[in-house]
Design an enzyme around this catalytic site. Structure first.
Site, PDB file in Angstrom:
ATOM      1  N   GLU A 158       0.839  -1.204   0.000  1.00  0.00           N
ATOM      2  CA  GLU A 158       0.000   0.000   0.000  1.00  0.00           C
ATOM      3  C   GLU A 158       0.868   1.246   0.000  1.00  0.00           C
ATOM      4  O   GLU A 158       1.663   1.473   0.922  1.00  0.00           O
ATOM      5  CB  GLU A 158      -0.931   0.020   1.221  1.00  0.00           C
ATOM      6  CG  GLU A 158      -1.799   1.271   1.272  1.00  0.00           C
ATOM      7  CD  GLU A 158      -2.665   1.364   2.514  1.00  0.00           C
ATOM      8  OE1 GLU A 158      -3.318   2.397   2.707  1.00  0.00           O
ATOM      9  OE2 GLU A 158      -2.664   0.392   3.294  1.00  0.00           O
ATOM     10  N   LYS A 190      -7.970 -15.152  16.526  1.00  0.00           N
ATOM     11  CA  LYS A 190      -8.198 -14.743  15.141  1.00  0.00           C
ATOM     12  C   LYS A 190      -9.651 -14.363  14.851  1.00  0.00           C
ATOM     13  O   LYS A 190     -10.153 -14.562  13.746  1.00  0.00           O
ATOM     14  CB  LYS A 190      -7.737 -15.852  14.174  1.00  0.00           C
ATOM     15  CG  LYS A 190      -6.268 -16.206  14.353  1.00  0.00           C
ATOM     16  CD  LYS A 190      -5.841 -17.417  13.562  1.00  0.00           C
ATOM     17  CE  LYS A 190      -4.389 -17.755  13.862  1.00  0.00           C
ATOM     18  NZ  LYS A 190      -3.934 -18.981  13.218  1.00  0.00           N
ATOM     19  N   ASP A 226       2.009 -14.400  12.819  1.00  0.00           N
ATOM     20  CA  ASP A 226       0.842 -15.009  12.167  1.00  0.00           C
ATOM     21  C   ASP A 226      -0.067 -13.882  11.673  1.00  0.00           C
ATOM     22  O   ASP A 226      -0.698 -13.194  12.483  1.00  0.00           O
ATOM     23  CB  ASP A 226       0.092 -15.889  13.170  1.00  0.00           C
ATOM     24  CG  ASP A 226      -1.030 -16.687  12.517  1.00  0.00           C
ATOM     25  OD1 ASP A 226      -1.473 -16.300  11.414  1.00  0.00           O
ATOM     26  OD2 ASP A 226      -1.473 -17.676  13.113  1.00  0.00           O
ATOM     27  N   HIS A 272      -2.479  10.301  -1.625  1.00  0.00           N
ATOM     28  CA  HIS A 272      -2.625   9.018  -2.307  1.00  0.00           C
ATOM     29  C   HIS A 272      -2.532   9.177  -3.821  1.00  0.00           C
ATOM     30  O   HIS A 272      -2.033   8.296  -4.521  1.00  0.00           O
ATOM     31  CB  HIS A 272      -3.949   8.358  -1.917  1.00  0.00           C
ATOM     32  CG  HIS A 272      -3.849   7.553  -0.653  1.00  0.00           C
ATOM     33  ND1 HIS A 272      -3.398   6.263  -0.630  1.00  0.00           N
ATOM     34  CD2 HIS A 272      -4.135   7.881   0.636  1.00  0.00           C
ATOM     35  CE1 HIS A 272      -3.413   5.805   0.611  1.00  0.00           C
ATOM     36  NE2 HIS A 272      -3.857   6.770   1.404  1.00  0.00           N
TER      37      HIS A 272
END
Length: 577
Positions: free
Chosen positions: A256, A388, A464, A562
């Protein structure tokens, strides 16, 4: 009179031979048990007897030396002979019981012959690893005896033809794709063969997905199964981040645009204002199994038993046997009818600790089974952990490392570096991060983009990535201080789940990023301090990211930034063609 016996043909090089093996494959065909010209049972008996007799002699001698305070390294002639005999018997016994290394020491050519091919679902596969150790090229040789005709050893097919046969075998299903590494003994070659099979089966090309330049042995049985390549993600650095009096250069793996640049600007503003400070509030990984009884009363009885303080010590002793780092901290239970959910929390040293805590939980469940034989263990995880998933229990109770990080940004820095004002930031934070998130029904999402920074550092340091879900729980607070001139900003993150050993942290690239931060591996002097430091660095980086993005929003710079940094100038139509 002419000698009619077959003549020994000179060895012929293989197709790619650059040099020959030192001896023909058939030149050595004996085993370890052939070292004595005796029947097998007598040979074995002799070496077994030799082993136990000299072992007894040496132990007796060393016992006498200990009693008389004689140095153990001072050896008599009989002790030297005994040591040599012990070593010889060990080598023989290991070789007899099939230890390949010992066989290769006894007869390198035999080891070469044995390892040349293995049965691979009907396909003969060259063991390239063994061959490269014993002999650079395989030589076709003839087995010759004085009274027998020559027999030619089967020629080994070229590697390309062998791989073609294996690929067809994988495509037909006769060779499972997941056993390629264990059968071939070469992880990179297994990935190449699997990749070719996938391309043919799907009819889709994997061109552009890198294959070479990666250590596939490092992920075997640890990080990824059935690899066909790897994805290259650019890693940028933000900083220096001045946190608790130390500077850190923060690695961030992302695709990004603006993310690293924005976080870097936040680091600059924090550094110019004297740095940030952090505090670890809690450190404990959780696992919550679900068990079931015949009645709700029995479930409640176990709940009361587990939460009784007098029983905690016994349960902790059982739990802590699972690891030298695991230490049980607390147990919290919840009843749902006949079902009981037990949330164990423990410290795990510098590891993230999911496997460690799961092992300890299993030990406790086995221990409880004797007093509660009617307990039915439904699952080692009942989602009350919770791993998670965005959950209130993690938001309230915490999981992993709970960290708060704060900084005071001077009015001048807010104006010059962040291009906005303190009142504008405070108002935007209240209406966006607090009120807006509440209207949206957010759970742990009272922030601008904590997940962005956490994900980028997670990928760079081998964490993770899925645990980004709860690790990004964050509430960002801003208020004007010092008579409204300066900005106090803080981030509170209750469940940062990180480790500096295990999993992907051991891969070369990720290990390098951890080393950049100074938190690689285990801290031997203070186990757990490396992982806690990594958690505070992540919180400090989130603080920088929140400060910069909120400033861009307050100043109306987000879209402009951006469009400048997150737009490619390459001609996409040409790339696609």
């Amino acid at each position: 009179m002419e000698d009619l016996r077959p003549k020994l043909s000179p060895p012929r090089p293989a197709a790619s031979a650059g040099r020959l093996c030192p001896q023909p494959v058939a030149a050595c065909s004996f085993k370890a048990s052939d070292v004595l010209p005796l029947p097998l049972y007598l040979t074995n008996g002799a070496f077994f007897g030799l082993f136990f007799s000299v072992a007894y002699f040496l132990l007796h001698q060393w016992r006498e030396k200990i009693l008389t305070s004689t140095p153990l390294h001072v050896l008599s002639f009989s002790e030297i002979v005994a040591l040599v005999s012990l070593l010889a018997s060990i080598i023989y016994l290991l070789g007899f019981f099939g230890i390949g290394f010992v066989q290769s020491v006894i007869c390198p050519a035999r080891a070469l012959q044995d390892d040349a091919c293995s049965d691979f679902g009907g396909v003969h596969v060259k063991q390239s690893t063994s061959l490269s150790i014993m002999c650079p090229q395989v030589v076709n040789s003839e087995k010759v005896f004085d009274d027998q005709p020559a027999k030619v050893v089967n020629k080994i097919q070229p590697e390309e033809e062998e791989e073609e046969e294996i690929i067809r075998s994988v495509m037909e299903g006769s060779t499972p794709s997941y056993i390629l590494e264990s059968q071939l003994g070469d992880c990179r070659r297994a990935a190449r063969i699997r990749r070719a099979a996938v391309e043919r089966l799907t009819g889709r090309s994997l061109e552009g997905l890198p294959l070479e330049g990666f250590d596939y042995e490092a992920v075997l049985g640890q990080c990824c199964e059935m690899p066909v390549g790897y994805v290259a993600i650019p890693v940028g650095v933000a900083g220096p981040l001045l946190l608790d009096g130390r500077e850190y250069t923060v690695p961030m793996a992302t695709t990004e645009g603006c993310l690293v640049a924005s976080t870097n600007r936040g680091c600059k503003a924090i550094h110019a204002s004297g740095g940030a400070t952090s505090t670890v509030l809690r450190d404990g990984m959780t696992r919550a199994p679900v068990v079931r009884f015949d009645s709700a009363r029995r479930a409640a009885e176990l709940k009361l038993f587990l939460e009784e303080p007098d029983n905690f010590h016994s349960l902790a002793v059982v739990f802590n046997r699972s690891s030298r780092f695991a230490r049980l901290q607390g147990i919290k239970c919840a009843v749902a009818g006949k079902n009981l959910y037990v949330r164990f929390r423990c410290s795990t040293g510098d590891a993230m600790g999911m496997n460690m805590v799961s092992k300890g939980v299993q030990n406790v469940l086995d221990f409880l089974q004797s007093d509660f034989p009617d307990m039915d263990i439904i699952g080692i995880s009942g989602n009350y952990c919770s791993d998670k998933k965005p959950t209130a229990v993690n938001w309230i109770e915490g999981r992993g490392k709970s960290v708060v990080c704060e900084a005071v940004i001077g009015e001048e820095v807010v104006g010059k570096v962040l291009k906005t004002t303190v009142p504008a930031l405070v108002e935007l934070n209240t209406l966006k991060n607090l009120t807006g998130s509440a209207i949206a029904g957010s759970l742990g999402g009272f922030n601008a983009h904590a997940s962005n920074i956490i994900s980028a550092i997670y990928i760079a340091t081998g964490q993770d990535p899925a645990q980004n879900v709860e690790s990004s729980h964050c509430i960002t607070m801003m208020e004007a201080v010092n008579d409204g001139r300066d900005l106090h900003i803080s981030v509170t993150m209750p469940s940062i789940e990180v480790g500096t050993i295990g999993g992907g942290t051991q891969l070369a690239s990720q290990s390098a990023c951890l080393n950049l931060l100074g938190v690689k591996g285990v801290n031997k002097e203070s186990p757990g301090s490396n992982s806690r430091l990594l958690a505070t660095i992540m919180a400090g980086s989130v603080l920088a990211g929140e400060l910069s993005l909120m400033s861009a929003l307050a100043a109306g710079q987000l879209v402009k930034s951006h469009m400048k940094y997150n737009r490619s100038s390459r001609d996409i139509t040409k790339i696609g063609s």
